[in-house]
Design a protein around this motif. Structure first.
Motif, PDB file in Angstrom:
ATOM      1  N   UNK A 129       0.831  -1.196   0.000  1.00  0.00           N
ATOM      2  CA  UNK A 129       0.000   0.000   0.000  1.00  0.00           C
ATOM      3  C   UNK A 129       0.871   1.254   0.000  1.00  0.00           C
ATOM      4  N   UNK A 130       0.544   2.161  -0.908  1.00  0.00           N
ATOM      5  CA  UNK A 130       1.317   3.397  -1.026  1.00  0.00           C
ATOM      6  C   UNK A 130       1.317   4.176   0.285  1.00  0.00           C
ATOM      7  N   UNK A 131       2.395   4.916   0.493  1.00  0.00           N
ATOM      8  CA  UNK A 131       2.492   5.857   1.596  1.00  0.00           C
ATOM      9  C   UNK A 131       2.987   7.190   1.067  1.00  0.00           C
ATOM     10  N   UNK A 132       3.069   8.178   1.934  1.00  0.00           N
ATOM     11  CA  UNK A 132       3.474   9.524   1.533  1.00  0.00           C
ATOM     12  C   UNK A 132       4.638   9.974   2.395  1.00  0.00           C
ATOM     13  N   UNK A 133       5.509  10.801   1.819  1.00  0.00           N
ATOM     14  CA  UNK A 133       6.661  11.275   2.575  1.00  0.00           C
ATOM     15  C   UNK A 133       6.187  12.317   3.585  1.00  0.00           C
ATOM     16  N   UNK A 134       6.182  11.921   4.841  1.00  0.00           N
ATOM     17  CA  UNK A 134       5.460  12.665   5.872  1.00  0.00           C
ATOM     18  C   UNK A 134       5.958  14.098   6.030  1.00  0.00           C
ATOM     19  N   UNK A 135       7.265  14.295   6.077  1.00  0.00           N
ATOM     20  CA  UNK A 135       7.776  15.653   6.324  1.00  0.00           C
ATOM     21  C   UNK A 135       7.550  16.570   5.124  1.00  0.00           C
ATOM     22  N   UNK A 136       7.443  16.020   3.934  1.00  0.00           N
ATOM     23  CA  UNK A 136       7.153  16.852   2.767  1.00  0.00           C
ATOM     24  C   UNK A 136       5.760  17.451   2.849  1.00  0.00           C
ATOM     25  N   UNK A 137       4.809  16.694   3.369  1.00  0.00           N
ATOM     26  CA  UNK A 137       3.404  17.073   3.242  1.00  0.00           C
ATOM     27  C   UNK A 137       2.771  17.597   4.523  1.00  0.00           C
ATOM     28  N   UNK A 138       3.437  17.496   5.646  1.00  0.00           N
ATOM     29  CA  UNK A 138       2.824  17.877   6.920  1.00  0.00           C
ATOM     30  C   UNK A 138       3.194  19.314   7.283  1.00  0.00           C
ATOM     31  N   UNK A 139       2.228  20.070   7.780  1.00  0.00           N
ATOM     32  CA  UNK A 139       2.442  21.486   8.079  1.00  0.00           C
ATOM     33  C   UNK A 139       3.473  21.660   9.190  1.00  0.00           C
ATOM     34  N   UNK A 140       4.147  22.804   9.237  1.00  0.00           N
ATOM     35  CA  UNK A 140       5.142  23.043  10.296  1.00  0.00           C
ATOM     36  C   UNK A 140       4.546  22.932  11.699  1.00  0.00           C
ATOM     37  N   UNK A 141       3.303  23.401  11.882  1.00  0.00           N
ATOM     38  CA  UNK A 141       2.689  23.345  13.207  1.00  0.00           C
ATOM     39  C   UNK A 141       2.476  21.902  13.649  1.00  0.00           C
ATOM     40  N   UNK A 142       1.996  21.068  12.740  1.00  0.00           N
ATOM     41  CA  UNK A 142       1.755  19.668  13.080  1.00  0.00           C
ATOM     42  C   UNK A 142       3.072  18.934  13.264  1.00  0.00           C
ATOM     43  N   UNK A 143       4.065  19.240  12.427  1.00  0.00           N
ATOM     44  CA  UNK A 143       5.380  18.615  12.611  1.00  0.00           C
ATOM     45  C   UNK A 143       5.945  18.921  13.994  1.00  0.00           C
ATOM     46  N   UNK A 144       5.762  20.149  14.459  1.00  0.00           N
ATOM     47  CA  UNK A 144       6.265  20.507  15.795  1.00  0.00           C
ATOM     48  C   UNK A 144       5.582  19.663  16.866  1.00  0.00           C
ATOM     49  N   UNK A 145       4.284  19.414  16.702  1.00  0.00           N
ATOM     50  CA  UNK A 145       3.564  18.560  17.656  1.00  0.00           C
ATOM     51  C   UNK A 145       4.115  17.139  17.610  1.00  0.00           C
ATOM     52  N   UNK A 146       4.266  16.594  16.422  1.00  0.00           N
ATOM     53  CA  UNK A 146       4.757  15.223  16.291  1.00  0.00           C
ATOM     54  C   UNK A 146       6.186  15.084  16.820  1.00  0.00           C
ATOM     55  N   UNK A 147       7.021  16.077  16.546  1.00  0.00           N
ATOM     56  CA  UNK A 147       8.405  16.019  17.040  1.00  0.00           C
ATOM     57  C   UNK A 147       8.437  15.895  18.564  1.00  0.00           C
ATOM     58  N   UNK A 148       7.526  16.613  19.212  1.00  0.00           N
ATOM     59  CA  UNK A 148       7.512  16.618  20.675  1.00  0.00           C
ATOM     60  C   UNK A 148       6.811  15.390  21.262  1.00  0.00           C
ATOM     61  N   UNK A 149       5.682  15.001  20.668  1.00  0.00           N
ATOM     62  CA  UNK A 149       4.842  13.969  21.272  1.00  0.00           C
ATOM     63  C   UNK A 149       5.211  12.564  20.805  1.00  0.00           C
ATOM     64  N   UNK A 150       5.519  12.419  19.522  1.00  0.00           N
ATOM     65  CA  UNK A 150       5.850  11.095  18.977  1.00  0.00           C
ATOM     66  C   UNK A 150       7.354  10.855  19.016  1.00  0.00           C
TER      67      UNK A 150
END
Length: 706
Positions: free
Chosen positions: A411-432
């Protein structure tokens, strides 16, 4: 299997180097300029937020207007600006730090065990500034390279360099879509010529010389073949003019350059990949070049040569309908492959048999059927698509039951950092965690405890950016009322994709009274943002696009229904970031995967989709909404009416009340769904997961020689 660190590609390290010693240069302007140019020449900037922000500090307007092209931005910096930048201690410090991070990233370090892979695709969507893509197939290919880079998988990409890329879309009142083409300036898009990389390919009876351009996608080199070479005839120079331009004859000429030329170019660079991955059948002729080499050098028969090379071939099919497959008539095959047949002593009938597909008749060469016969490994791009493909191609294995057809699925996937907004990336960096795109499911559980205020703020910021983007885009094309388009607090539904008829772009518009009631509700406002292109030769697709444009031009719906022109990666990114609901309503099961919804989900956008492609296997009842498919209705009009009725029911009775559940946008229960979407889909939709699956299921087995 050897460690990836011991299996790096030869002859690459000095083609497009990053020089860590430039920091020793005495002249601060020279040092800064070198650092910025090296950051701009590696496409890692596409998914590295600090690098993007650094370029935006030079000239925010120029960064966005220039389609995020850092080399174009730097080319317009004058001497006075260079002096100001080099005197800005904070900017110089940050540039040095970010450059050092790029140098560290490019050093091999991960012990990811994998064979050497050559990934062939007719298009690559790496960035909007490099227009070598038309849609999903190319964007997927770009994401594949980026994920391989992050995983340090030793892979190279091989494609064509289209001098005019894919078309730019103009919207003309009363006419609809008009296509325009512009020459790509290689110096400004991050390409460099590769010395020593060349090939000559007989295209029919004409020898055609090929030159090669290189793009660096993080750690992964992408080689693009170009026939615009001095000494070639005018006709040969135009083989690589446009992506998906021309007729069948032009297509077979391009595919010969990609397949045969691609193998020869790798050979000229001293590369001997252990695995060749065909991203669709457009590069299938690479198998003929590898078969020819075995027959000529080892004196093998056609059958034995196929058996010798097939183990190393991985073929990915992307279409669930026979009409979407390349076919070439016998006369074209004879004209362009007759020389190959003569060279190896094979009759044209024997070659045609390799491309036979039961539904096509005896005089058609089917590229998918050919690729399946000469590849040792094959896959569809979702579980459902795998099932459809096993049924569709069962005739390639006469007598085999559909369940036994050797086509698996990744199943295809997407390059997460290319497509995710800076605000959401900041959340993921901290929480995940910092490596969230590769994180396992257990690491994603923390998103369930995100506070409403933080999550709501991230979603509002992205929607406000979308509203600004839309208003500026509409103003640039002179549209009246552009400054009032969209409401930054309204429920926003996004729909953006290629205007193919099976995607049913006009389904929601087919019940105009319900559409108007929904969009004109002042208490619970809803707005729609559409974008997309129709293939230049697809008249039914263009007709659908004109219908959408007519609705968007209705003064009654002004500001609530918007169509964005010239759909590209940049437009898509704005929509993925800022929408609240992602609408997808293809005719099931005609959507092989449909990765746009995956990109939206990573941004906290909830999917409203037919259970097709990736959504069929990942929808769990709480991470979005499913549109039922009435496949039992053979009449298309009856089926569409039934499905659009349920679609509106879900919008009116579930989605809109939930969004405004607290009397304000983005209710707490809506945000619960967003949190669940991230927890359930975050680990599944990443291209890192996809590439690991390819490595484990296909690349490793393909690299083993019996």
């Amino acid at each position: 299997m050897t460690d990836a660190r011991a299996t790096r590609w030869p002859c690459l390290d000095n083609v497009h180097p990053v020089n860590p010693e430039i920091s020793a240069t005495d002249d601060p302007r020279v040092r800064l300029r070198h650092q910025l140019e090296e950051l701009a020449r590696n496409f890692r900037w596409v998914w590295d937020v600090p690098t993007q922000r650094l370029f935006a500090r030079i000239a925010a307007d120029g960064w966005e207007v220039g389609h995020r092209s850092p080399l174009m931005l730097l080319s317009e910096v004058d001497d006075d600006t260079w002096s100001v930048l080099s005197a800005d201690a904070a900017f110089v410090r940050d540039a040095g730090h970010i450059h050092a991070e790029l140098v560290a990233y490019l050093k091999t370090g991960r012990a990811y065990r994998a064979p050497q892979v050559a990934y062939f695709s007719p298009e690559f969507g790496v960035a909007e500034s490099l227009p070598q893509y038309s849609g999903g197939l190319g964007v997927l290919a770009g994401d594949h390279l980026k994920a391989a880079s992050d995983l340090d998988l030793p892979l190279v990409g091989v494609g064509l360099f289209y001098r005019q890329g894919f078309f730019r879309q103009e919207l003309v009142p009363g006419t609809g879509q008009v296509e325009h083409y512009r020459d790509v300036v290689t110096d400004l898009v991050g390409l460099c010529r590769v010395p020593g990389a060349a090939a000559t390919v007989f295209v029919g009876e004409e020898p055609v010389a090929v030159q090669v351009w290189r793009a660096d996608v993080g750690r992964v080199p992408l080689f693009l073949l170009d026939t615009h070479v001095d000494g070639n005839s005018d006709r040969a120079r135009h083989i690589t003019d446009r992506l998906y331009g021309g007729d069948q004859e032009h297509r077979i000429r391009q595919e010969l350059i990609l397949g045969v030329g691609g193998v020869r170019v790798l050979r000229s660079l001293g590369m001997a990949p252990k695995v060749y991955h065909l991203n669709e059948g457009h590069a299938g002729f690479l198998a003929l070049e590898r078969i020819r080499a075995q027959m000529v050098s080892a004196g093998m028969s056609l059958h034995d040569a196929i058996e010798q090379v097939r183990q190393a071939l991985v073929f990915t099919t992307h279409t669930p309908v026979p009409a979407g497959i390349d076919r070439f008539p016998r006369d074209l095959v004879h004209a362009y492959l007759g020389g190959w047949c003569d060279g190896v002593g094979v009759g044209i009938d024997e070659l045609m048999e390799l491309g036979r597909y039961a539904d096509d008749g005896p005089d058609a060469f089917n590229m998918a059927a050919f690729c399946l016969r000469v590849s040792g490994h094959a896959n569809g791009v979702s579980r459902l698509h795998g099932e459809v493909s096993r049924s569709m191609f069962a005739s390639v294995w006469p007598g085999a039951a559909a369940r036994d057809v050797p086509i698996t699925s990744v199943t295809n996937g997407v390059h997460a950092r290319t497509w995710t907004s800076p605000e959401v990336q900041a959340i993921f960096n901290r929480v995940v965690g910092a490596d969230w795109p590769e994180a396992p499911a257990d690491d994603w559980t923390g998103v369930s405890s995100l506070p409403d205020d933080e999550l709501r703020a991230a979603r509002l910021a992205a929607r406000e950016r979308l509203v600004t983007f839309v208003r500026e885009r509409l103003a640039a094309r002179g549209q009246a009322g552009a400054g009032d388009a969209l409401d930054p607090n309204a429920l926003t539904i996004g729909f953006a994709r290629r205007f193919a008829t099976y995607k049913r772009a006009t389904l929601l518009l087919s019940d105009r009274p319900r559409l108007e009631r929904m969009l004109l509700d002042d208490e619970r406002p809803v707005q729609l943002v559409f974008a997309g292109k129709a293939h230049p030769a697809d008249e039914p697709g263009k007709a659908l696009l004109r219908q959408v444009l007519e609705v968007s031009a209705d003064p009654k719906l002004s500001g609530r229904f918007v169509f964005l022109d010239d759909y590209d990666i940049g437009v898509a990114r704005a929509l993925y970031h800022g929408s609240d609901v992602w609408l997808n309503n293809p005719i099931r099961p005609h959507e092989a995967c449909g990765t746009s919804g995956e990109k939206a989900a990573l941004n906290g956008v909830l999917n409203l989709s037919v259970l097709d492609g990736w959504w069929d296997e990942m929808y769990d009842g709480g991470n979005g909404w499913a549109i039922p498919s009435f496949e039992e209705f053979p009449d298309r009009g009856v089926r569409d009416a039934a499905e659009v009725g349920v679609l509106y029911d879900v919008l009116e009775h579930e989605i809109i009340p939930l969004f405004y559940g607290d009397g304000v946008p983005l209710s707490s229960r809506w945000l619960d769904r967003v949190r669940h979407t991230w927890a359930s889909l975050g680990p599944q939709v990443s291209a890192s997961r996809m590439v690991r699956d390819y490595n484990d299921m296909l690349y490793r087995p393909a690299s083993i020689r019996e």
